[in-house]
Design an enzyme around this catalytic site. Structure first.
Site, PDB file in Angstrom:
ATOM      1  N   CYS A 114     -33.995  15.577   6.084  1.00 20.26           N
ATOM      2  CA  CYS A 114     -32.644  15.180   6.239  1.00 20.26           C
ATOM      3  C   CYS A 114     -31.634  16.333   6.488  1.00 20.26           C
ATOM      4  O   CYS A 114     -31.593  16.779   7.596  1.00 20.26           O
ATOM      5  CB  CYS A 114     -32.273  14.277   4.531  1.00 20.26           C
ATOM      6  N   HIS A 115     -30.764  16.821   5.621  1.00 23.85           N
ATOM      7  CA  HIS A 115     -30.013  18.024   5.826  1.00 23.85           C
ATOM      8  C   HIS A 115     -30.478  19.452   5.486  1.00 23.85           C
ATOM      9  O   HIS A 115     -30.200  20.385   5.780  1.00 23.85           O
ATOM     10  CB  HIS A 115     -28.797  18.018   4.853  1.00 23.85           C
ATOM     11  N   ALA A 116     -32.004  19.379   5.032  1.00 18.84           N
ATOM     12  CA  ALA A 116     -32.733  20.456   4.694  1.00 18.84           C
ATOM     13  C   ALA A 116     -32.730  21.350   5.865  1.00 18.84           C
ATOM     14  O   ALA A 116     -32.941  22.455   5.567  1.00 18.84           O
ATOM     15  CB  ALA A 116     -33.980  20.343   4.020  1.00 18.84           C
TER      16      ALA A 116
END
Length: 185
Positions: A114-116
Site C-alpha cells: 500500500c503506502h509502505a
C-alpha cells in the site's frame, strides 16, 4: 497453500505505528503465524497501536518491542503494512528508517504494501528497483527512481511490494515463498 509449519524456526518483524491499515497488519500476522513463524510487532513506543479500518479508527494491537530495541540478526524478514498514516509517521522516525536500511544491508526480505513503499523511498531503497504501491503514491515511487508497475505483487531481489488490501493473499504467499527459499541463519 497449506501454511502449517512451513516457516517453523522463522522470526518475522512487523514494524508499524498508529494508523496502520488494519487488514495489512492482521492478515500477514495471521498467515505468518499459521505458517509456523514467530512474529513480533515493533513500534516507536511500547503499549498499543491503533489501526485504521477503511474509514475510521480500528482495533488496537499490543507492541512487543520498540524499534530501538530490534536486533536485525534476530529476524528473518521485515513486513511493513501501509495505510496513509502509519508509513507517513514512520518515515520521519530516524530509527525506523535506519532499521529498514539495516534489513536491506543484511539482505533480508522486506515486504511493503500500500503506502509502505514510502518507507522504502525514505530508506533509499527504491532507485533502480521494480516496485508497485497504492495508486496515489506511484508518482512518488517513480520520482524516487523505481520502475512502477500495476501488479498484485512485485518481487525485486529481497523486496516484495503490493498495492492494497485486495492483494493480501498474493502478498502473503510471496513472503512465505521467499522465506522458504532463504536459508536459516
Amino acid at each position: 497453500m497449506a501454511d502449517t509449519d512451513t516457516l517453523s524456526f522463522r522470526r518475522i518483524l512487523i514494524m508499524a505505528t498508529d494508523g496502520f491499515e488494519q487488514s495489512e497488519l492482521e492478515v500477514p500476522l495471521e498467515r505468518l503465524e499459521d505458517a509456523g513463524a514467530d512474529v513480533d510487532i515493533a513500534s516507536i513506543e511500547m503499549g498499543e497501536i491503533t489501526g485504521w479500518d477503511e474509514d475510521d479508527w480500528g482495533e488496537d494491537i499490543e507492541v512487543d518491542l520498540t524499534i530501538a530495541d530490534v536486533k536485525v540478526d534476530d529476524y528473518d524478514a521485515l513486513v511493513l503494512p501501509g495505510g496513509q498514516i502509519n508509513p507517513d509517521l514512520l518515515r520521519v522516525d530516524e530509527k525506523a528508517v535506519a532499521l529498514i536500511r539495516d534489513f536491506a544491508s543484511a539482505g533480508k526480505p522486506i515486504a511493503a504494501i500500500c503506502h509502505a513503499p514510502w518507507l522504502l523511498i525514505e530508506a533509499g531503497l527504491a532507485k533502480g528497483r521494480r516496485l508497485t504501491s497504492y495508486k496515489s503514491i506511484r508518482t512518488d515511487v517513480a520520482n524516487a527512481g523505481a520502475e512502477v508497475v500495476d501488479e498484485a505483487v512485485v518481487i525485486d531481489g529481497n523486496i516484495i511490494t503490493s498495492r492494497c488490501p485486495d492483494d493480501l493473499p498474493d502478498f502473503c504467499d510471496a513472503i512465505i515463498a521467499m522465506l522458504t527459499k532463504v536459508p536459516l541463519g
